[in-house]
Design a protein around this motif. Structure first.
Motif, short mmCIF file in Angstrom:
data_model
loop_
_atom_site.label_atom_id
_atom_site.label_comp_id
_atom_site.label_asym_id
_atom_site.label_seq_id
_atom_site.Cartn_x
_atom_site.Cartn_y
_atom_site.Cartn_z
N ASN A 23 74.00 13.69 13.41
CA ASN A 23 73.75 14.91 14.24
C ASN A 23 74.49 16.02 13.63
N THR A 24 74.51 17.26 14.51
CA THR A 24 75.47 18.60 13.74
C THR A 24 76.74 18.46 14.27
N ALA A 25 77.04 17.61 15.33
CA ALA A 25 78.60 17.58 15.62
C ALA A 25 78.95 16.02 14.93
N ASP A 26 79.61 16.32 13.75
CA ASP A 26 80.03 15.22 13.03
C ASP A 26 80.80 14.03 13.65
N ASN A 27 81.33 14.50 14.82
CA ASN A 27 82.46 13.37 15.29
C ASN A 27 81.67 13.06 16.61
N LEU A 28 80.66 12.83 16.81
CA LEU A 28 79.90 12.30 17.99
C LEU A 28 78.96 11.56 17.62
N GLN A 29 78.75 10.11 17.97
CA GLN A 29 77.87 9.08 17.87
C GLN A 29 77.18 8.80 19.19
N LEU A 30 75.84 8.79 19.06
CA LEU A 30 75.17 8.50 20.42
C LEU A 30 75.18 6.95 20.50
N ILE A 31 75.69 6.25 21.37
CA ILE A 31 75.43 5.04 21.63
C ILE A 31 74.74 4.61 22.81
N GLN A 32 74.31 5.31 23.69
CA GLN A 32 73.56 4.84 24.98
C GLN A 32 72.67 6.22 25.34
N LEU A 33 71.78 6.06 25.99
CA LEU A 33 71.05 6.84 26.61
C LEU A 33 70.35 6.35 27.86
N LEU A 34 70.61 6.84 29.02
CA LEU A 34 70.07 6.37 30.53
C LEU A 34 69.47 7.51 30.93
N LYS A 35 68.23 6.92 31.59
CA LYS A 35 67.36 7.99 32.25
C LYS A 35 67.06 7.43 33.52
N ASP A 36 67.11 8.34 34.53
CA ASP A 36 66.56 7.77 36.07
C ASP A 36 65.34 7.18 35.90
N ASP A 37 65.12 6.28 37.08
CA ASP A 37 63.94 5.55 37.29
C ASP A 37 63.28 4.91 36.02
N SER A 38 64.04 4.59 35.00
CA SER A 38 63.69 3.81 33.72
C SER A 38 64.60 2.57 33.63
N ASN A 39 63.91 1.41 33.26
CA ASN A 39 64.74 0.06 33.08
C ASN A 39 65.90 -0.26 34.09
N ASN A 40 65.33 0.12 35.45
CA ASN A 40 66.15 -0.11 36.46
C ASN A 40 67.21 0.46 36.89
N ILE A 41 67.26 1.76 36.10
CA ILE A 41 68.43 2.71 36.26
C ILE A 41 68.11 3.57 37.55
N ASP A 42 68.77 3.94 38.36
CA ASP A 42 68.71 4.61 39.70
C ASP A 42 70.10 5.65 39.87
N GLY A 43 70.08 6.59 40.66
CA GLY A 43 71.19 7.45 40.71
C GLY A 43 71.22 8.46 39.80
N LEU A 44 70.43 8.64 39.06
CA LEU A 44 70.69 10.01 37.92
C LEU A 44 69.64 11.05 38.20
N GLY A 45 69.03 11.25 39.31
CA GLY A 45 68.13 12.41 39.69
C GLY A 45 68.90 13.61 39.95
N ASN A 46 69.03 14.29 38.73
CA ASN A 46 69.81 15.72 38.61
C ASN A 46 71.27 15.18 39.02
N PRO A 47 71.90 14.63 37.89
CA PRO A 47 73.10 14.24 38.04
C PRO A 47 74.39 15.46 38.26
N ARG A 48 75.16 15.60 39.00
CA ARG A 48 75.90 16.73 39.07
C ARG A 48 77.32 16.48 38.49
N ARG A 49 78.05 15.51 38.66
CA ARG A 49 79.30 15.29 38.13
C ARG A 49 79.80 13.65 37.75
N ILE A 50 80.43 13.59 36.77
CA ILE A 50 80.80 12.36 36.29
C ILE A 50 82.19 11.97 36.40
#
Length: 399
Positions: A23-50
């Protein structure tokens, strides 16, 4: 556009692993992508704060569309699995309508969540069997009374947390500060030894400097706890309160756009303070800008710099709404929820920002509508939430 209308627009697990993703940001490596309502993931509908626990083992996320608070567990490689989701109006839970801010109280093993539309603070406690709903604090006013009625509810607004959007804690975890947008107030709660929240008072004025707080939505405390910074979204305002060792607050400065050399300071939405307390970095949605202030020897703030889309020859910071600073104070990550991409800036010794790089796509996915950016306490991972895309990107920061 008011924050209420903007939130109404916004509020309307896919698991991906990679060994090395360019990617263009050389120091960042994606290790995971989680999406709401997919593969039993919930609670990510319009995530506001982490927020991330100090031991980097748990990740806490608020959801504005799911009206929820989600707890994720992190393994030794910081790969996340869903632990538990709490949703409004289920199992006797309330206060999470339009869930927004979140703060972790490590000493009492608790998490407190703000509910924008419920005007509430909801407390969850981590017991032997995991987190459980513990308490909700509110004035009990309905959405219709606060947002849809022409009748004033000022006499019924005792706590100052109507439109509760952000919450921060003191270092000793003995007090919470809550930005109440609809109350036009900052509410202060004392944390008791048993973890309960007791209302202390609410701030509604910055006398003798200004008669109101400009509709607060974001807060920050200085690292030494001697200053409270309050962003007033509607009136393009930053209010600085001095805080003494007893917790007393005194209004010391009010900064307003286009006064005393301040530029691009329209609809300030998110604020971070440098680790040494010398600089403030603020994302301003109205001008799609990052604005920098420096702290002078006399303790007052002075405008230092603004970074606009024009400065970076791009449009990616449209609706600039979120930013994060690394623990060393050398890097700023920023984004605009109306724009696209994650933008990375180097922080100079003088506090000024210089554009480093951007990331607009990762693993074939466009990185857009970013609503929240969080760096883990150990500075090893970056979490990026996308509001309208209902997703969470987890990056490893390669040192």
């Amino acid at each position: 556009m008011s924050i209420t209308m903007r939130l109404l627009c916004c509020l309307s697990i896919l698991l991906f692993q990679s060994t090395a993703i360019a990617n263009t940001a050389d120091n960042l490596q994606l290790i995971q992508l989680l999406k709401d309502d997919s593969n039993n993931i919930d609670g990510l509908g319009n995530p506001r704060r982490i927020e991330v626990s100090s031991d980097n083992q748990k990740v806490y996320i608020t959801s504005g569309d799911d009206n929820a608070f989600a707890v994720f567990n992190a393994d030794n490689n910081f790969r996340l699995t869903l632990g538990k989701v709490f949703k409004n109006s289920t199992g006797g839970i309330s206060g999470l309508e339009g869930a927004s801010g979140v703060v972790v109280l490590e000493k009492t093993k608790q998490v407190v969540v703000t509910g924008f539309y419920d005007g509430a603070l909801t407390r969850f406690t981590d017991k032997h069997n995991g987190f459980n709903f513990t308490e909700v604090v509110s004035d009990g006013l309905s959405y219709e009374e606060v947002f849809d009625s022409d009748k004033s509810v000022a006499k019924l607004d005792h706590l100052g947390i109507l439109g509760a959007w952000d919450v921060v804690k003191t270092n000793d975890e003995q007090q919470l500060f809550v930005a109440g947008y609809m109350s036009n107030a900052v509410a202060i709660f004392d944390i008791q030894k048993d973890g309960s929240m007791v209302f202390n008072k609410k701030l509604t004025v910055a006398n003798p400097l200004k008669s109101n707080l400009g509709k607060p939505i974001s807060l920050a405390l200085s690292p030494d706890q001697t200053a409270l910074y309050v962003l007033g979204f509607d009136e393009n305002q930053l209010t600085v309160f001095a805080r003494d060792n007893k917790g007393s607050l005194t209004a010391k400065q009010v900064i307003i756009d286009d006064v005393n050399g301040v530029k691009q300071f329209v609809n300030p939405q998110s604020i971070v303070v440098s680790p040494d307390g010398k600089f403030l970095y603020i994302a301003c949605a109205g001008t799609s800008s990052l604005v920098v202030f420096q702290k002078l020897a006399n303790g007052t703030l002075e405008f230092l710099q603004s970074i606009t889309n024009k400065s970076i020859d791009d449009i990616g910071l449209a609706g600039a709404s979120t930013l994060a600073i690394d623990p060393l104070g050398t890097t700023i990550y920023a984004a605009g929820e109306s724009g696209h991409g994650l933008y990375i800036f180097d922080v100079g010794a003088d506090g000024k920002l210089s554009f480093d790089s951007k990331m607009t796509h990762v693993a074939g996915t466009e990185l857009k509508t970013i609503s929240s950016i969080t760096i883990t306490p150990n500075n090893k991972h970056l979490l990026v939430a996308t509001g309208k895309e209902n997703s969470l990107f987890v990056f490893k920061i390669n040192q």
